[in-house]
Design a protein around this motif. Structure first.
Motif, mmCIF file in Angstrom:
data_model
loop_
_atom_site.group_PDB
_atom_site.id
_atom_site.type_symbol
_atom_site.label_atom_id
_atom_site.label_comp_id
_atom_site.label_asym_id
_atom_site.label_seq_id
_atom_site.Cartn_x
_atom_site.Cartn_y
_atom_site.Cartn_z
ATOM 1 N N PRO A 177 2.620 67.965 49.260
ATOM 2 C CA PRO A 177 1.710 69.108 49.388
ATOM 3 C C PRO A 177 0.461 68.988 48.526
ATOM 4 O O PRO A 177 -0.524 69.671 48.773
ATOM 5 C CB PRO A 177 2.576 70.290 48.929
ATOM 6 C CG PRO A 177 3.614 69.681 48.047
ATOM 7 C CD PRO A 177 3.894 68.342 48.637
ATOM 8 N N TYR A 178 0.502 68.125 47.504
ATOM 9 C CA TYR A 178 -0.608 68.056 46.563
ATOM 10 C C TYR A 178 -1.549 66.886 46.804
ATOM 11 O O TYR A 178 -2.743 66.995 46.564
ATOM 12 C CB TYR A 178 -0.072 67.994 45.129
ATOM 13 C CG TYR A 178 0.907 69.093 44.811
ATOM 14 C CD1 TYR A 178 0.577 70.424 45.041
ATOM 15 C CD2 TYR A 178 2.168 68.812 44.306
ATOM 16 C CE1 TYR A 178 1.476 71.442 44.772
ATOM 17 C CE2 TYR A 178 3.072 69.824 44.022
ATOM 18 C CZ TYR A 178 2.720 71.142 44.260
ATOM 19 O OH TYR A 178 3.607 72.148 43.995
ATOM 20 N N VAL A 179 -1.026 65.756 47.219
ATOM 21 C CA VAL A 179 -1.868 64.580 47.431
ATOM 22 C C VAL A 179 -1.625 64.025 48.823
ATOM 23 O O VAL A 179 -0.581 64.247 49.430
ATOM 24 C CB VAL A 179 -1.601 63.480 46.378
ATOM 25 C CG1 VAL A 179 -1.904 63.987 44.992
ATOM 26 C CG2 VAL A 179 -0.171 62.974 46.450
ATOM 27 N N GLN A 180 -2.606 63.301 49.319
ATOM 28 C CA GLN A 180 -2.511 62.700 50.639
ATOM 29 C C GLN A 180 -2.517 61.182 50.509
ATOM 30 O O GLN A 180 -3.060 60.630 49.564
ATOM 31 C CB GLN A 180 -3.680 63.161 51.512
ATOM 32 C CG GLN A 180 -3.725 64.671 51.702
ATOM 33 C CD GLN A 180 -4.963 65.129 52.446
ATOM 34 O OE1 GLN A 180 -5.786 64.333 52.850
ATOM 35 N NE2 GLN A 180 -5.088 66.433 52.628
ATOM 36 N N GLY A 181 -1.905 60.527 51.464
ATOM 37 C CA GLY A 181 -1.895 59.071 51.465
ATOM 38 C C GLY A 181 -0.739 58.457 50.705
ATOM 39 O O GLY A 181 -0.770 57.270 50.392
ATOM 40 N N GLN A 182 0.303 59.245 50.393
ATOM 41 C CA GLN A 182 1.444 58.696 49.668
ATOM 42 C C GLN A 182 2.292 57.836 50.604
ATOM 43 O O GLN A 182 2.615 58.241 51.719
ATOM 44 C CB GLN A 182 2.284 59.826 49.080
ATOM 45 C CG GLN A 182 3.353 59.354 48.107
ATOM 46 C CD GLN A 182 3.984 60.519 47.362
ATOM 47 O OE1 GLN A 182 4.392 61.491 47.976
ATOM 48 N NE2 GLN A 182 4.057 60.428 46.051
ATOM 49 N N TYR A 183 2.655 56.645 50.145
ATOM 50 C CA TYR A 183 3.402 55.697 50.968
ATOM 51 C C TYR A 183 4.861 56.126 51.105
ATOM 52 O O TYR A 183 5.533 56.401 50.116
ATOM 53 C CB TYR A 183 3.331 54.308 50.338
ATOM 54 C CG TYR A 183 4.164 53.260 51.050
ATOM 55 C CD1 TYR A 183 3.765 52.751 52.283
ATOM 56 C CD2 TYR A 183 5.345 52.790 50.492
ATOM 57 C CE1 TYR A 183 4.518 51.793 52.943
ATOM 58 C CE2 TYR A 183 6.107 51.830 51.143
ATOM 59 C CZ TYR A 183 5.688 51.337 52.368
ATOM 60 O OH TYR A 183 6.447 50.390 53.015
ATOM 61 N N GLU A 196 10.080 47.485 48.077
ATOM 62 C CA GLU A 196 9.898 47.226 46.659
ATOM 63 C C GLU A 196 9.758 48.547 45.902
ATOM 64 O O GLU A 196 9.117 49.487 46.372
ATOM 65 C CB GLU A 196 8.650 46.367 46.437
ATOM 66 C CG GLU A 196 8.747 44.977 47.040
ATOM 67 C CD GLU A 196 7.465 44.184 46.851
ATOM 68 O OE1 GLU A 196 6.475 44.786 46.382
ATOM 69 O OE2 GLU A 196 7.464 42.986 47.160
ATOM 70 N N ALA A 197 10.369 48.595 44.720
ATOM 71 C CA ALA A 197 10.349 49.828 43.937
ATOM 72 C C ALA A 197 8.931 50.230 43.561
ATOM 73 O O ALA A 197 8.606 51.422 43.505
ATOM 74 C CB ALA A 197 11.204 49.656 42.680
ATOM 75 N N GLU A 198 8.069 49.238 43.293
ATOM 76 C CA GLU A 198 6.697 49.545 42.893
ATOM 77 C C GLU A 198 5.951 50.352 43.949
ATOM 78 O O GLU A 198 5.083 51.165 43.626
ATOM 79 C CB GLU A 198 5.916 48.254 42.610
ATOM 80 C CG GLU A 198 6.364 47.515 41.365
ATOM 81 C CD GLU A 198 7.463 46.505 41.656
ATOM 82 O OE1 GLU A 198 8.103 46.615 42.732
ATOM 83 O OE2 GLU A 198 7.682 45.609 40.820
ATOM 84 N N ARG A 199 6.292 50.146 45.215
ATOM 85 C CA ARG A 199 5.576 50.833 46.284
ATOM 86 C C ARG A 199 5.923 52.315 46.344
ATOM 87 O O ARG A 199 5.234 53.090 47.009
ATOM 88 C CB ARG A 199 5.860 50.167 47.626
ATOM 89 C CG ARG A 199 5.467 48.703 47.676
ATOM 90 C CD ARG A 199 5.348 48.200 49.090
ATOM 91 N NE ARG A 199 4.194 48.789 49.778
ATOM 92 C CZ ARG A 199 3.868 48.522 51.042
ATOM 93 N NH1 ARG A 199 4.609 47.672 51.746
ATOM 94 N NH2 ARG A 199 2.823 49.087 51.603
ATOM 95 N N ALA A 200 6.987 52.704 45.654
ATOM 96 C CA ALA A 200 7.339 54.122 45.591
ATOM 97 C C ALA A 200 6.504 54.861 44.553
ATOM 98 O O ALA A 200 6.468 56.095 44.538
ATOM 99 C CB ALA A 200 8.827 54.285 45.272
#
Length: 315
Positions: A177-183, A196-200
């Motif tokens: 709800p706060y940011v857009q474009g989260q993978y 991969e954990a980093e991509r989270a």
């Protein structure tokens, strides 16, 4: 907008953290997290998919980032480095090529590394209570309007029990709800994280600026036909970190973003281009740090908390 904010002094924040420390001591239940061997640390690093930290000689530093390792959060590395857009320089003039060439910058002054440094201090189980409180305060600064935002008053044992959980992204709603474009491409059909954990650990690519109230820095002028949030929001990076209690949001202020200076590959701002053949700058829509003007963390919200700059619909 934002006229109702009251600055919170550093002294008040230190007092709040001090009271939290006293409460922890009174309860006698400070949880100091995992104190495993170097083999355990290596296993923790492998489960997060992150490479062990190395010192200047290239040797593995198993004691670096104790807070991140204790919580299972990926430690900083090439994946978290700020990237710069390469521009060519000829006769002292910069030329922006049509094809963007992005390269990782040296240093830890960008959005992701700044956020990870704050979380490392906040989750560090190895320091005594006083050093811990001072370390947390030392990693936080004022936002672009000069306002400081106190860290959550949760006791230290609560922070020590938190663990990185990428599946929180899979359990959450389709969009943050706060940011857009989260993978979220790592979510498998069974609700587990399969990447991969980093991509989270993701940096906000953009904001819905009709629902944000980022402080506008003093001296920033905006055309009367432009929403000031379209400009002011660019100076803020937000890093989302999925944890066992929900998604945390680390808000970072990066003042250099607003004028986008040219730098060398080490992130030093250039005062002239004579004798140079190349330089780097940012084309990122949010957050850009330099050696002279590094990003700084201004707020950490945990699962269920709303960032200070959001006033829109959370559904």
């Amino acid at each position: 907008m934002g006229g109702g904010r009251r600055p919170v002094s550093r002294g008040v924040r230190l007092l709040c953290l001090g009271l939290a420390v006293l409460l922890v001591c009174a309860l006698g239940s400070v949880v100091l997290g995992r104190h495993g061997s170097s083999d355990t640390a290596a296993r923790d690093a492998s489960t997060t998919g992150s490479a062990p930290s190395k010192d200047d000689a290239g040797t593995v530093d198993a004691e670096a980032h104790p807070g991140l390792r204790a919580a299972g959060i990926p430690v900083p590395g090439d994946w978290s480095r700020q990237s710069g857009y390469r521009v060519t320089v000829e006769d002292g003039r910069a030329d922006w090529p049509e094809q963007a060439s992005m390269e990782p910058m040296a240093g830890s002054y960008g959005v992701a590394d700044t956020a990870l440094d704050t979380l490392d201090r906040l989750l560090d189980p190895t320091m005594d209570d006083q050093a811990w409180a001072q370390g947390v305060l030392g990693s936080l600064g004022a936002d672009g309007g000069g306002v400081e935002h106190p860290v959550s008053d949760a006791p230290r044992w609560w922070w020590a029990q938190r663990r990185f959980d990428p599946t929180a992204l899979c359990r959450a709603v389709d969009s943050d709800p706060y940011v857009q474009g989260q993978y979220r491409g790592g979510c498998a059909d069974d609700g587990e994280w399969d990447d991969e954990a980093e991509r989270a650990v993701s940096q906000a690519g953009m904001y819905d600026t009709t629902s944000t109230d980022f402080p506008v820095p003093d001296g920033l002028t905006v055309d009367s036909l432009t929403n000031p949030q379209d400009v002011a929001s660019r100076a803020y990076g937000v890093v989302g970190v999925p944890m066992d209690d929900g998604i945390w949001h680390v808000t970072v202020y990066c003042p250099a973003t607003l004028d986008g200076p040219l730098t060398d590959l080490d992130g030093n701002e250039l005062t002239g281009l004579d004798g140079r053949g190349e330089a780097w700058t940012s084309i990122s829509p949010t957050g850009w740090g330099t050696v002279q003007r590094p990003c700084r963390t201004v707020e950490v919200t945990v699962g269920g908390q709303k960032p200070f700059w959001w006033f829109g619909d959370e559904s």
